[in-house]
Design an enzyme around this catalytic site. Sequence first.
Site, PDB file in Angstrom:
ATOM      1  N   CYS A 212      23.748  16.050  -6.195  1.00 27.57           N
ATOM      2  CA  CYS A 212      23.576  15.336  -7.469  1.00 27.57           C
ATOM      3  C   CYS A 212      22.446  15.912  -8.312  1.00 27.57           C
ATOM      4  O   CYS A 212      22.308  15.563  -9.482  1.00 27.57           O
ATOM      5  CB  CYS A 212      23.324  13.864  -7.204  1.00 27.57           C
ATOM      6  SG  CYS A 212      24.580  13.148  -6.141  1.00 27.57           S
TER       7      CYS A 212
ATOM      8  N   CYS B 217      26.272   0.001  -7.464  1.00 26.88           N
ATOM      9  CA  CYS B 217      26.604   1.425  -7.327  1.00 26.88           C
ATOM     10  C   CYS B 217      26.953   2.032  -8.685  1.00 26.88           C
ATOM     11  O   CYS B 217      27.620   1.402  -9.500  1.00 26.88           O
ATOM     12  CB  CYS B 217      27.815   1.606  -6.415  1.00 26.88           C
ATOM     13  SG  CYS B 217      27.712   0.699  -4.858  1.00 26.88           S
TER      14      CYS B 217
ATOM     15  N   LYS C 146      23.833   4.449 -13.584  1.00 29.13           N
ATOM     16  CA  LYS C 146      24.558   3.195 -13.393  1.00 29.13           C
ATOM     17  C   LYS C 146      25.535   2.891 -14.538  1.00 29.13           C
ATOM     18  O   LYS C 146      26.689   2.536 -14.294  1.00 29.13           O
ATOM     19  CB  LYS C 146      23.508   2.070 -13.267  1.00 29.13           C
ATOM     20  CG  LYS C 146      24.068   0.685 -13.081  1.00 29.13           C
ATOM     21  CD  LYS C 146      24.692   0.532 -11.718  1.00 29.13           C
ATOM     22  CE  LYS C 146      25.649  -0.646 -11.658  1.00 29.13           C
ATOM     23  NZ  LYS C 146      26.941  -0.348 -12.261  1.00 29.13           N
TER      24      LYS C 146
ATOM     25  N   HIS D   4      27.769   9.135 -13.817  1.00 35.42           N
ATOM     26  CA  HIS D   4      27.129  10.094 -12.921  1.00 35.42           C
ATOM     27  C   HIS D   4      28.083  11.225 -12.542  1.00 35.42           C
ATOM     28  O   HIS D   4      28.597  11.279 -11.428  1.00 35.42           O
ATOM     29  CB  HIS D   4      26.646   9.339 -11.675  1.00 35.42           C
ATOM     30  CG  HIS D   4      25.910  10.190 -10.682  1.00 35.42           C
ATOM     31  ND1 HIS D   4      25.163  11.282 -11.034  1.00 35.42           N
ATOM     32  CD2 HIS D   4      25.799  10.095  -9.325  1.00 35.42           C
ATOM     33  CE1 HIS D   4      24.640  11.830  -9.950  1.00 35.42           C
ATOM     34  NE2 HIS D   4      25.007  11.131  -8.899  1.00 35.42           N
TER      35      HIS D   4
END
Lengths: 390, 392, 134, 146
Positions: free
Chosen positions: A85, A212, A333, A337
């Site tokens: 990430c 998540c 969030k 992402h």
Amino acid sequence: MRKVAIMGVGMTKFGPTEKSQVELFAEAAMEAINASNIKTKDVQALFLGNGLGDFEEGQLNLAGFCANELGLPPETTAMRFEGACASASVAIRNAFLLVASGAYDIVVAGGTERAFSMGTSLATRTFAMGTDSKYEEFSGLTFPGVFAMLAHLYANKYNIPLPKLKERMAMVAVKNHKNGAKNPLAQFQKEITVETVLKGFVVADPLQLFDCCPFSDGGAAVVITTDEIAKKHVEKPVYILGAGQGSAGSLCRQKDYTIMPSRIASAKQAYKMAGVGPKDINMAEVHDCFTIAEIVLLENLGFYDFGTASEAVEKGETEIGGKIAINPSGGLKAKGHPVGATGAAQVYEIVKQLRGECGARQVENAKIGMTDTLGGDAGTIVNLILGIQK
Amino acid sequence: MRKVCVAGVGMTKFGKSEKSSIEMFAEAAMEAIIGSNIKPSDIQCLYLGNVFGDFEEGQALMAPYAAREIGLSVGTPSLRFEGACASASMAIRDAFVAVAGGFYDVVLAGGTERELAMGTPLATRTFNMATEQYYEGMTGLTFPGVFAILSRLYSKKYGIPLSKLKERMAMVAVKNHKNGAKNPLAQFRKEITVEEVLSGPMIAEPLQLLDCCPFTDGAAAIIITTEEKAKKMVEKPVYILGVGQGSGAPLYRQKDFTLIESRVAAAKTAYAMAGIEPKDIDVAEVHDCFTTAEIVATECLGFFDFGTASEAVEKGETQIGGRIPINPSGGLKSKGHPIGATGAAQAYEIVKQVRGEFVERGTQVEGAKIGLTDTLGGDSGVICNIIYGIKG
Amino acid sequence: MYKLTYKQYFEALKEGKLLGLKCNDCGSYTAPPKLCCDKCGSTNNEVVTLSGKGVIKTFTVIRVAPEGYDAPYIVAMAELEEGPWLMGNIANVDPDKAKMDNIIGKKVTVGAKVLPKMNYTPDEGVTPAFIIAE
Amino acid sequence: MVTYKLPHKEFNEALKSGKLMGFKCNSCGAYTCPPKINCNECASMDMEVVEFKGRAEIKSYTIIRVSPEGFESEVPYIVALAQLEEGPNLVGNLVGVDPDKVTDEIIGIKVKIGWKPAPPEVKYCGPIGKDGKIKPEMVAITFSLM
């Protein structure tokens, strides 16, 4: 070392798309190039972050294809970086380093990802490849699982009852959705409530759906150059004041990971290079892949004492207008992402904020901003400090 | 820019391994660290090439795990580079730039790959991911296919009958197996004949089995540092004299890819930085993923005029003892091709060649002072050239 | 150069033996194994059999599983008597009854769970299985 | 924001309806196909979407006998490189020709451009449907004899 600045920035809308990763990156990069008032032939190198292009599109070697897509000359250096990430932040830090040391004058750096179309099962499996494949994978660990275990560890260590901690975690989600609702490029532009979060289905105890971040598609890019060149092309160059990067091993070797040594080492490098401390940071785009992640990292970055960040969230200190605005873009969030692009989108937000171009979500009087990107279960951490003045 | 040197080098045996990618890399890295007379804690940054950790072992984010495996500190940045088969060369080149620019003094660079457990269908599919997917991937194009198309283009363009070209291509394989037979770290250590190549199963016409390099497990690593530090670490530091890297287009946009523009550009950059010409190169490790690839590469690098390299192979000019020895290690063809590690293994060979360490093995290129590595990623999406040399 | 590779470590675990490294320089233990001591970086280590006893530090119940796994199941980390932490599954607790107070701090012994070879892995999968003492 | 004039999905949809689309550059006059964000020759973004004639000449080819995962049932098949009348090259499958009988005489032959769906067993190459298989929008370019 030369002074390094960012000229133009570019970003696609985040969320499900029908464009390819090359197309997503090319759109973001052309926007950044145009905004820098340069031509594609002026670009000497392309540093691209990408996490899982092979599983997502069966596409490797993305950097060369992106360079060609943009019409960069054959002698252009094009490289793909994978740091899960944190891939785009690894690429941007590398670009900073090579411009600072004089190897290149103008570099495009950023990232691209098309995670949404994989579907949850394959995406969950492939994302989990960012954890240790020998000693941890076969427990069936997932990324929500990594942070779910962190929540239990945190609650137990600081003696915060789990329901209380969960409520504060929910407030992180509520705040980030509130900011994201004001960001036209965000995947989710809808406010939510603490109740929404606490009603969601459980993904990995105690994390529920709204704890998540989503799977996303998107691209983002920035043009990095010297102080001198930047001043000739744009009115408001944004300076890279400091950069840091750390490395950690498997989760089990990190033991109590409410304290992440790789993040502390990385932030320390960045603060030292910039000659500032945590209290000098006006706002930050941080890696809120899960609500608990935002709480823990605020402590690791030195914004709050260990064990106190969840209370600060409850007091509203991390809202726009609070003591330190965290994730004014909506964060991972709400903004989304797309893993390989995330770090570049964080830099995009900080640059726009420092230039005062963020409209309804503008942080007033922001002079210094920071990004924090985490790859895997803290395997790679990158921190950048950006400022409007040198 | 500061002068940059290679101190120690390390490499695992290539072939089938029961070790993980990280374990293989750690072994190669420790050999390089010990050979440099330094400690892991002296290393400031890790530059790692790896391509398919995810498909091979379900492992992304290879760099930090590798860094911590060998005991580098948590504050050590670790970067994974993916440029298909050129990944390790990209990592080495970037490490060179960072040391030359003054950002780091001691870095570890290299690569690792574990392909054999994937099996041929999945390996062929995943390798194919380094070609462009939207406009050519769905044709089922494979890498042997890319170089098969290249072979026909070459034959037609230069008027060399395909049967003649195929015989000369086979001679490339024969030469590289001859060299590899003497390399204890090579995957295949057996000499072969032109007849064996020409009687192998067809993979992608006109390429037969022995025209193709194998799938391989292995790792290699080198320590890159400043001239000043290298002189203190080792007796014979090897200088990185020049580097070049180019970016190629998808195959359909390259048109005539017997002349690989990105390779010509990369080599030109490296020669200019080193201040030398192709004729000054004493030995080269080049990207012979397929026999015809070696022929085309040696022309793009300027060792031979366009259209003449296959004849030079026939005359033995690329043998050890010939005009320009190519792939004394056995090359990808016989030494093996763990794609993420290949560039570092090429560096390993050239560093040892210019240090004169292969006399006993019988593959020493006599009097070699300057060597070049050439690594190709995908269908020339990435090309990396690095020139190494020793003083005196 | 490796005293204990992942393959050897898991072969022993399947036989009921938890192996690790003991550092001859700093005295600390490393498990799962590495090339060097996890604490001081020394390669001067010897292979030892660990007690296989530990305490659960944290856990989660996975309810959205990766391709190849069936939810729900418990993933946990335990601190071994010798110091290192291990990650594995808890074998003898119903996932739906797992709560912080009946898991965290509980003593466990370490066994092994074996999964058939899946996609994108070179071998069969082996993971520690923690058994909470009655 | 910068937006594609012709993303891959629209290119493929046009191809399926029998039209080969691409760009003509208003700056240098060159053609770009398949599409990209700017001109393949001069990198200008000043291009217009045009329909190509869909005719090409075979420049090289190979017969794939060891296939990637997902293409097993297709073996043997021909992959060829062809040059469009407008200039750009394409990689595609030569169809309607027996792979076991094709010879070098095919080089220089005129072909017309078409398409075929990607084999359904191919994974990791695009949007995946609920059944785990790829959605039918992934296509391969084909060449057939005129």
